[in-house]
Design a protein around this motif. Structure first.
Motif, mmCIF file in Angstrom:
data_model
loop_
_atom_site.group_PDB
_atom_site.id
_atom_site.type_symbol
_atom_site.label_atom_id
_atom_site.label_comp_id
_atom_site.label_asym_id
_atom_site.label_seq_id
_atom_site.Cartn_x
_atom_site.Cartn_y
_atom_site.Cartn_z
ATOM 1 N N ALA A 409 0.867 -1.190 0.000
ATOM 2 C CA ALA A 409 0.000 0.000 0.000
ATOM 3 C C ALA A 409 0.899 1.234 0.000
ATOM 4 O O ALA A 409 2.099 1.171 0.309
ATOM 5 C CB ALA A 409 -0.921 0.008 1.219
ATOM 6 N N CYS A 444 -2.386 -7.799 8.659
ATOM 7 C CA CYS A 444 -3.020 -6.516 9.004
ATOM 8 C C CYS A 444 -2.532 -5.407 8.085
ATOM 9 O O CYS A 444 -2.195 -4.315 8.559
ATOM 10 C CB CYS A 444 -2.734 -6.167 10.463
ATOM 11 S SG CYS A 444 -0.967 -6.173 10.875
ATOM 12 N N ASP A 446 -3.976 -3.409 5.855
ATOM 13 C CA ASP A 446 -4.749 -2.167 5.816
ATOM 14 C C ASP A 446 -4.756 -1.449 7.160
ATOM 15 O O ASP A 446 -4.608 -0.219 7.223
ATOM 16 C CB ASP A 446 -6.182 -2.462 5.374
ATOM 17 C CG ASP A 446 -6.255 -2.981 3.942
ATOM 18 O OD1 ASP A 446 -5.346 -2.643 3.163
ATOM 19 O OD2 ASP A 446 -7.202 -3.719 3.616
ATOM 20 N N ALA A 449 -1.473 0.105 7.748
ATOM 21 C CA ALA A 449 -1.287 1.261 6.865
ATOM 22 C C ALA A 449 -1.938 2.506 7.459
ATOM 23 O O ALA A 449 -1.390 3.611 7.355
ATOM 24 C CB ALA A 449 -1.871 0.960 5.490
ATOM 25 N N LEU A 450 -3.090 2.344 8.118
ATOM 26 C CA LEU A 450 -3.738 3.496 8.758
ATOM 27 C C LEU A 450 -2.869 4.061 9.874
ATOM 28 O O LEU A 450 -2.756 5.288 10.023
ATOM 29 C CB LEU A 450 -5.110 3.076 9.306
ATOM 30 C CG LEU A 450 -6.167 2.692 8.266
ATOM 31 C CD1 LEU A 450 -7.443 2.194 8.955
ATOM 32 C CD2 LEU A 450 -6.495 3.884 7.367
#
Length: 501
Positions: A409, A444, A446, A449-450
């Motif tokens: 990402a 994990c 995503d 990435a947050l």
């Protein structure tokens, strides 16, 4: 009315009204004058029957001096009227051939071509026999301006249609025209339809042949013929460049895309959350149209041939060797595979939107198929395939050829750039690999990435240690277990109980 010629309809109306009304009333109802009414009663012929145009000219013909030259130019195949007009101005001057006679010239040329020009191609309407013919073709859908999560989505639609009843099937195609796309979606259409037409017609498949050598073209043709033979269909094609020969599918292309465009307008947005959502949208619109033709479709279904016992090959297959880099090259794209497969030969099944890799009879992985315009090359890298080796050699990340494709990402790419700007070279690689390791082991991508984006947006580097504690389950502390020695007296009690028995 003054200044307007009588029409046949007005005369008919007057004559009908005259049966029940006086001449003046009938004339008023027909919208004509009483004088015209008297003229009609004196001569009941229709205006179209007695109208004779003037056959003499009231002024000199401005084109008469140039007409021999115009006829010479008309012999040139495909020449336009405007080209003839400009030629006359070049040869005779703009004073002799003023701009005001251009429209007169265009009308005269159009009339001459209608009376003396070459024969034009005509199209012959066909009567379609029920259950006889099914047609396939691909159509580009760029005009629909569909986006996936805000990104423009260039794609085609595969379109199948029964010539008689109009039953149709449409599927989103990510790549170009290929045997894999044709075979997969044609078979989907036939099994959804529940029967097989006598003949399957396609275009000349020139787009599919475009980048193939002679051997590959022959293999494509052989595979297509085998596909139709498996279903008991006669394989036919129209001549190259003659799209109208496939008119029963070419025309409906426009109807299908027009319906999709109207449905998108009703929806209020052309953006979709995923490719699957767009595919569901297309399928729903096609199903809605098929329901409108249910009676005709049911009648034609009864005349279709039976499906075979099973589907046949709907993919292209190639053999690939796994390199020491843990990758395989397929159609100008490098794909990563699990490192345990290094040195092995795999068989790749190429579908339109995915690639299945097999080691012998065992499927080892499936990956989305990436399309690259010729002659560009690309990478499809799953960081999970590389992370174990990167943990041992994190410094390899810095100059890795496919480093950008490795990040799952954008947040991870941002983290690498921030680490590289603020830390020494070795530590930047270690921390970036550590983030990838957390994402892989904690599954994990995503969520992590947050957290990374939040830290970078706040102007600080991601805390690798804190993120590892948050996303990776901690190992429970091992407790020492003490096992006491057995008590011999317990055995005496057992012996006593045995004696009592």
């Amino acid at each position: 009315m003054p200044g307007h010629h009588l029409s046949d309809q007005q005369v008919f109306l007057f004559m009908v009204e005259r049966r029940h009304h006086t001449q003046s009333v009938a004339a008023a109802k027909a919208g004509i004058s009483e004088r015209s009414a008297r003229r009609i009663e004196n001569d009941p012929r229709l205006p179209s029957q007695k109208k004779q145009g003037r056959h003499w000219r009231t002024r000199a013909d401005p084109l008469e001096p140039f007409w021999p030259r115009i006829e010479e130019l008309l012999k040139i195949d495909g020449i336009l009227a405007v080209t003839i007009f400009e030629t006359l101005q070049d040869e005779f001057g703009e004073e002799a051939v003023p701009d005001r006679i251009r429209r007169t010239l265009e009308r005269r040329i159009a009339r001459w071509r209608a009376l003396h020009g070459e024969e034009k191609e005509i199209f012959f309407p066909q009567r379609h026999e029920s259950g006889r013919q099914g047609l396939s073709d691909f159509t580009v859908c760029d005009d629909l301006k569909v986006t996936i999560t805000g990104e423009p989505f260039a794609h085609r639609l595969y379109h199948f249609r029964l010539a008689c009843s109009g039953w149709e099937h449409a599927a989103v195609v990510l790549g170009g025209e290929s045997f894999a796309a044709l075979s997969e979606h044609l078979q989907d259409a036939l099994w959804k339809l529940g029967g097989v037409p006598v003949e399957h017609r396609s275009d000349s498949l020139s787009a599919a042949y475009k980048n193939l050598d002679a051997d590959a073209q022959r293999d494509f043709t052989r595979s297509y013929d085998d596909l139709c033979r498996h279903y008991g269909m006669i394989a036919t094609r129209n001549n190259r460049g003659e799209a109208h020969e496939n008119g029963s599918i070419e025309g409906p292309h426009g109807h299908l895309k027009r319906r999709l465009d109207q449905a998108l307008r009703r929806r209020g947005s052309r953006d979709f959350d995923s490719l699957g959502a767009w595919r569901d949208f297309v399928e729903a619109e096609v199903a809605k149209q098929n329901r409108r033709k249910a009676r005709l479709v049911d009648e034609e279904r009864r005349l279709l041939g039976r499906l075979p016992a099973h589907r046949t090959t709907d993919f292209a297959m190639i053999a690939v060797d796994v390199s020491r880099n843990g990758t395989v090259p397929i159609d100008r794209v490098i794909y990563s595979v699990p490192s345990r497969l290094v040195g092995r030969r795999l068989h790749a099944h190429l579908f339109d939107d995915r690639i299945d890799l097999f080691l012998g009879p065992d499927k080892v992985m499936t990956t989305p198929r990436v399309r690259m315009p010729h002659p560009q090359r690309g990478h499809q890298i799953d960081f999970r395939h590389m992370i174990a080796n990167l943990r041992r050699k994190p410094g390899a990340l810095r100059n890795l050829v496919y480093r950008d494709a490795l990040f799952p990402a954008h947040a991870y790419r941002r983290a690498w750039q921030a680490f590289d700007d603020q830390l020494d070279a070795h530590q930047a690689c270690r921390d970036t690999v550590a983030l990838l390791d957390i994402a892989a082991r904690g599954d994990c991508v995503d969520a992590l990435a947050l957290r990374i984006d939040a830290a970078l947006d706040a102007g600080r580097l991601p805390d690798v240690t804190a993120l590892r504690q948050e996303f990776l389950p901690t190992l429970r502390a091992r407790h020492e277990v003490t096992i006491p020695p057995p008590d011999p007296r317990g055995y005496n009690s057992l012996l006593t109980s045995m004696e009592l028995r």
